[in-house]
Design a protein around this motif. Structure first.
Motif: not given
Ligand SMILES: Nc1ncnc2c1ncn2[C@@H]1O[C@H](COP(=O)(O)OP(=O)(O)O)[C@@H](O)[C@H]1O
Ligand SMILES: [Mg+2]
Lengths: 562, 389
Positions: A33, A58, A96, A99, A77-79
């Motif tokens: 992340n 980070d 997503g 977390l 997710t934002s991805k």
């Molecule tokens: N260290 C981080 N910095 C910025 N955004 C984060 C960070 N960790 C998580 N996020 C945000 O939280 C969302 C969910 O994270 P995650 O559950 O790991 O799913 P994914 O990485 O598959 O999108 C991410 O899509 C991102 O937008």
């Protein structure tokens, strides 16, 4: 892209499964992340092998205040936004789920501030329930703290390995990502103690040196090929530098560490006869290809990938590795241009360029590993041994050659057990710094296996009781100093690297020195022993042991066309 | 200076004194040899300031005087000459040495002997030692000294005198010599023909540490010597000197405390072997070829005899390529059966140092120091640490 919940149709297409199996998987997801957020510095702090506490901080883009709770929701997710995105993933995460899965089994504190927002947020969430959320002033970036992992799933706790094993697994992941992202500053701490701090490296090779030691990094061969959209680059070990397992066959596909069958197979085929059986090279290869040509949606932990054109990639990797190996000639042919042959005056008959001779050598001959039987002629400068072979004159570097012989002998002995130790009649007491003391303590088991017996004797003194038997003719205190240097140097979590380094150092010390006059019998023995080596042409540090002057070249140099 | 000397005599003198001459030195005169014509003899000396070797040879001296000349070129030139009288003559205005031998003639640039370090005379009262006994003692201890410069004391040989504690055969006055390199120890008692007056006072003791390299040089010069040797400690200068009939060696002492070697010598044994020195040496020699790649390890199984079966020592070494090599030797084995491993080099060293036909090993466990003795010679004790495999 804002964080949003994926629609059920898309969720159904994502490889399902558990992502949080052990502390290392939490660390991996959090670091991914941070990398996805464009961090230039990532700090990882671990306590109790990750069970007690994991903190990943980070300086990336941060999470917008309004979206923080959403980030912990399942499938948020934002991805990714559409099904098409799933076929051209450019980020490490996309499911997503991480977390949410982590928050369900631990006490999580998330502190974050998005770039462009004035105030950050602190969110506390436990077993999936949000406990508190409050505004917080902090610099942009994100800090995730995961405490008491699996506190509410005792069954899971039972399956965890000991702290040491979990810690090694975490270290392995950090090492992989530190390698894959050399421009990111990584800091790793265990129980408050810094294991490493790796400042941004301009070149991947510098990162490699920081993790594995400059000695190995310098000896590695560079690989670099690009063909129809596929880029293969990185470093591989030359013949002569190898290890007993596949642990250091490391591959990154589009910045992601992957576990794959095809890539190692392609590399090992390229090495074919260059490695003794049961030995493997060190390989660090980056493969870059357009995102739509690789499917990362295969495994929930995202460590397996599927290639659109596996055969093409296989060939590309094999070709790249083969070329790098071929360019490092096993028995280097002496570059005759260095001899001032101009002294002989035959202006009408120019001395042929040595490169012609090189080009004329059949490739198979150069790639064949063994040495032909050699007849010792003598020694020069108390440094080099001159010998005659069926195909020319050979020059051996006595020190490098002996290092190679010892290295193979000690490796063979290590396979069978500890190295023989030569105890002292009376232990030697040596004062050490507290730092050195803890290094010696930490590595006591390994040191004993190699023949060193070192016991603490008071807070700042150790008793040296035995040294590896091959070193019994060497200066004891210098041997000990070498050992401390190696231990300090190799504060790297790569398993096996320290042992290999220590064995190389032992060989270096024990080998005959340059400047030592050898009897004919000793020279013969050394040459015979080198002939028997599986990898005779390089010392364990990768320097050549032997040079060849082909007969044809000698004839031409003497103006004797035959 | 104007001297005539035979070529072979001069060549020998140069090679003896030349051993103390360093090949490189900050002080240019140190790479020279000193030639000093005294009535009836030519003195040739070399030194690196730690060690000095002086030798005197019979010569026809028409005019006393001296010069220093570069040692190596001189020795090389002289050794190439025919065995005929050599005529040496110094031109003081230019400090050149003119050398004439038969039809050969050359001149070498030298230096004023006044610039050469002053080497004290070794006249005076010392310990008188039998040259042959002393040479043997040197051989038996110096091999156990360390080459390791990081522990300077162990590069030396302890020489100890305790008035009244003879130790020599029948309680005769004797010096004790000891050397250790960390893995092994050699101790030798050396009878004294006559002690100096100062050391003969009741209760008089002293101990000094002499560089092993110095003693090796002395041992080399001792070959062929028939007259007693005199050893004297120059306390004020922290030096030791050895005076032979035609040579003298002077050396700095090593300062420091020699380890308490008595504590290292095992007092009891569980297994004792008496074995032919030559047979064991030959077996070691054969096995050492195979042991080289495996840290020089040889394993010994000591099997006591039973009934009319003699005891046996089984030696074995292993190398990854050549597999296993074994040798069995009949021996007198008392006590328990034992398996133990040694660095074959260490074994060969002590076997070569011992003179008698039979050697004894006394051991307790495979991890404890082993005592090595020459059967019938109480003057020598060696202790060696076994190897752990
Ligand atoms: N260290 C981080 N910095 C910025 N955004 C984060 C960070 N960790 C998580 N996020 C945000 O939280 C969302 C969910 O994270 P995650 O559950 O790991 O799913 P994914 O990485 O598959 O999108 C991410 O899509 C991102 O937008
Ligand atoms: Mg993620």
């Amino acid at each position: 892209m804002p964080i949003r919940i994926l629609d059920p149709g898309l969720v159904a297409q994502i490889a399902a499964g558990e992502v949080v199996e052990r502390p290392a998987s939490v660390v991996k997801e959090l670091v991914e992340n941070a990398l996805d957020a464009g961090a230039s510095r990532i700090e990882v702090e671990i306590e109790g092998g990750g069970r007690r506490r994991i903190r990943v901080a980070d300086d990336g883009s941060g999470i917008p205040a309004a979206e923080v709770p959403l980030a912990f929701a399942r499938h948020a997710t934002s991805k990714l936004s559409s099904v098409e995105d799933l076929f051209r993933v450019t980020t490490l995460g996309f499911r997503g789920e991480a977390l949410a899965a982590i928050a369900a089994v631990a006490r999580v504190t998330c502190r974050t501030r998005a770039v462009g927002e004035d105030l950050g947020v602190e969110l506390r969430i436990e077993g999936g329930r949000i406990l508190a959320q409050r505004p917080l002033a902090r610099p942009p970036g994100t800090e995730m703290i995961v405490e008491d992992l699996f506190f509410n799933t005792p069954a899971r706790l039972k399956f965890l390995k000991g702290e040491g094993a979990e810690r090694r697994q975490i270290d392995l992941w950090i090492t992989r990502y530190a390698l894959a992202y050399p421009h990111v500053h990584f800091v790793l701490r265990h129980n408050g103690r810094e294991i490493f701090s790796l400042p941004a490296a301009r070149e991947p090779r510098h990162r490699l040196a920081a993790l594995y030691g400059a000695e190995l990094a310098d000896a590695l061969l560079e690989v670099s090929e690009e063909a129809d959209g596929v880029q293969v680059y990185g470093w591989i070990s030359p013949p002569g530098i190898d290890r007993p397992d596949r642990q250091e066959l490391v591959f990154f596909v589009n910045g992601r560490w992957v576990q794959d069958r095809m890539l190692p197979a392609a590399v090992l085929q390229a090495y074919h006869t260059l490695l003794p059986s049961g030995r493997y090279p060190w390989v660090f290869l980056w493969v870059k290809l357009p995102p739509e040509r690789v499917d990362v949606n295969v495994h929930p932990a995202k460590i397996e990938v599927r290639f659109r054109d596996p055969d093409g990639l296989f060939r590309a990797v094999q070709r790249a590795v083969h070329r790098a190996l071929r360019e490092s000639t096993p028995v280097p042919v002496f570059q005759a241009a260095e001899i001032p042959v101009r002294a002989t005056e035959f202006p009408a008959r120019p001395v042929p360029m040595p490169s012609e001779d090189l080009a004329g050598e059949p490739a198979e001959e150069r790639a064949s590993p063994g040495l032909p039987p050699l007849r010792v002629i003598g020694q020069i400068q108390a440094r080099y041994i001159i010998a005659e072979g069926p195909d020319g004159l050979y020059l051996l570097d006595q020190h490098a050659a002996h290092e190679r012989v010892l290295y193979e002998a000690l490796q063979a002995q290590r396979q069978q057990g500890p190295l023989p130790a030569q105890p002292l009649l009376q232990p030697v007491l040596i004062d050490v710094l507290p730092e050195e003391m803890s290094l010696l303590e930490e590595n006591r088991g390994l040191l004993e296996e190699l023949g060193f017996r070192i016991e603490p004797f008071g807070p700042r003194t150790v008793r040296l009781q035995a040294v590896p038997a091959v070193l019994s003719a060497e200066a004891i205190l210098s041997v000990f100093q070498d050992l401390l240097l190696d231990l300090q140097e190799s504060r790297r979590p790569v398993e096996g690297a320290l042992e290999a380094q220590l064995i190389r150092s032992i060989c270096k010390r024990a080998a005959v020195k340059a400047g030592q006059v050898l009897s004919v019998e000793q020279m013969q023995h050394l040459v015979r022993a080198l002939e028997r080596c599986a990898m005779p042409w390089a010392c364990p540090h990768g320097r050549p042991t032997i040079l060849r002057f082909p007969i044809g070249q000698l004839a031409r140099q003497f103006g004797r066309e035959e | 200076m104007d001297v005539t000397i035979s070529q072979s005599t001069f060549e020998r003198a140069l090679s003896v004194a030349g051993r103390a001459v360093p090949s490189r030195a900050t002080l240019p005169t140190l790479t020279h040899v000193l030639l000093q014509a005294e009535p009836g003899r030519l003195k040739v000396a070399g030194t690196d300031l730690n060690l000095a070797i002086i030798t005197w040879e019979e010569a026809l001296v028409s005019e006393p005087g001296g010069i220093t000349v570069p040692a190596k070129p001189l020795a090389e030139f002289i050794s190439a000459l025919p065995d005929e009288p050599i005529h040496l003559r110094v031109h003081r205005e230019t400090w050149t040495l003119q050398i004439v031998c038969g039809s050969y003639e050359t001149a070498m640039k030298g230096l004023d002997p006044e610039e050469y370090p002053i080497l004290p005379d070794l006249e005076g009262d010392g310990f008188a030692l039998d040259p042959e006994d002393f040479r043997l003692a040197i051989d038996q201890v110096t091999f156990a000294a360390a080459a390791d410069e990081t522990r300077p004391i162990l590069t030396g040989v302890l020489i100890r005198w305790e008035e009244g504690h003879g130790g020599g055969a029948g309680g005769a006055a004797a010096l004790t010599l000891a050397a250790a390199d960390g893995y092994r120890l050699s101790v030798k008692t050396l009878p004294v023909l006559r002690a100096p007056v100062a050391a003969s006072e009741p209760g008089s003791t002293f101990s000094v540490i002499v560089p092993a390299s110095t003693l090796k040089e002395v041992g080399r010069i001792l070959k062929g010597e028939t007259e007693p040797v005199s050893m004297m400690v120059l306390r004020g200068r922290n030096q030791v000197g050895f005076r032979l009939s035609r040579a003298a060696v002077l050396s700095q002492l090593i300062e420091g405390q020699f380890p308490d070697f008595q504590a290292i010598i095992p007092k009891r044994w569980e297994t004792r072997v008496e074995i032919s020195r030559e047979a064991l040496w030959k077996a070691c020699k054969a096995l050492s070829v195979f042991a080289r790649e495996t840290s020089n390890a040889v394993r010994l199984a000591l099997i006591p005899g039973e009934g009319d079966q003699p005891g046996q020592v089984l030696l074995q070494s292993r190398s990854p390529e050549k597999g296993e090599t074994r040798v069995a030797i009949d021996a007198l084995v008392e006590g328990n059966r034992l398996e133990i491993a040694f660095n074959v080099r260490f074994l060969m060293d002590v076997l070569e140092a011992i003179e008698g036909d039979w050697v004894a090993f006394e051991m307790t466990t495979p991890q404890s120091p082993v005592k090595v003795l020459s059967v019938g010679d109480p003057s020598f004790v060696h202790v060696v640490m076994p190897m752990f495999l």
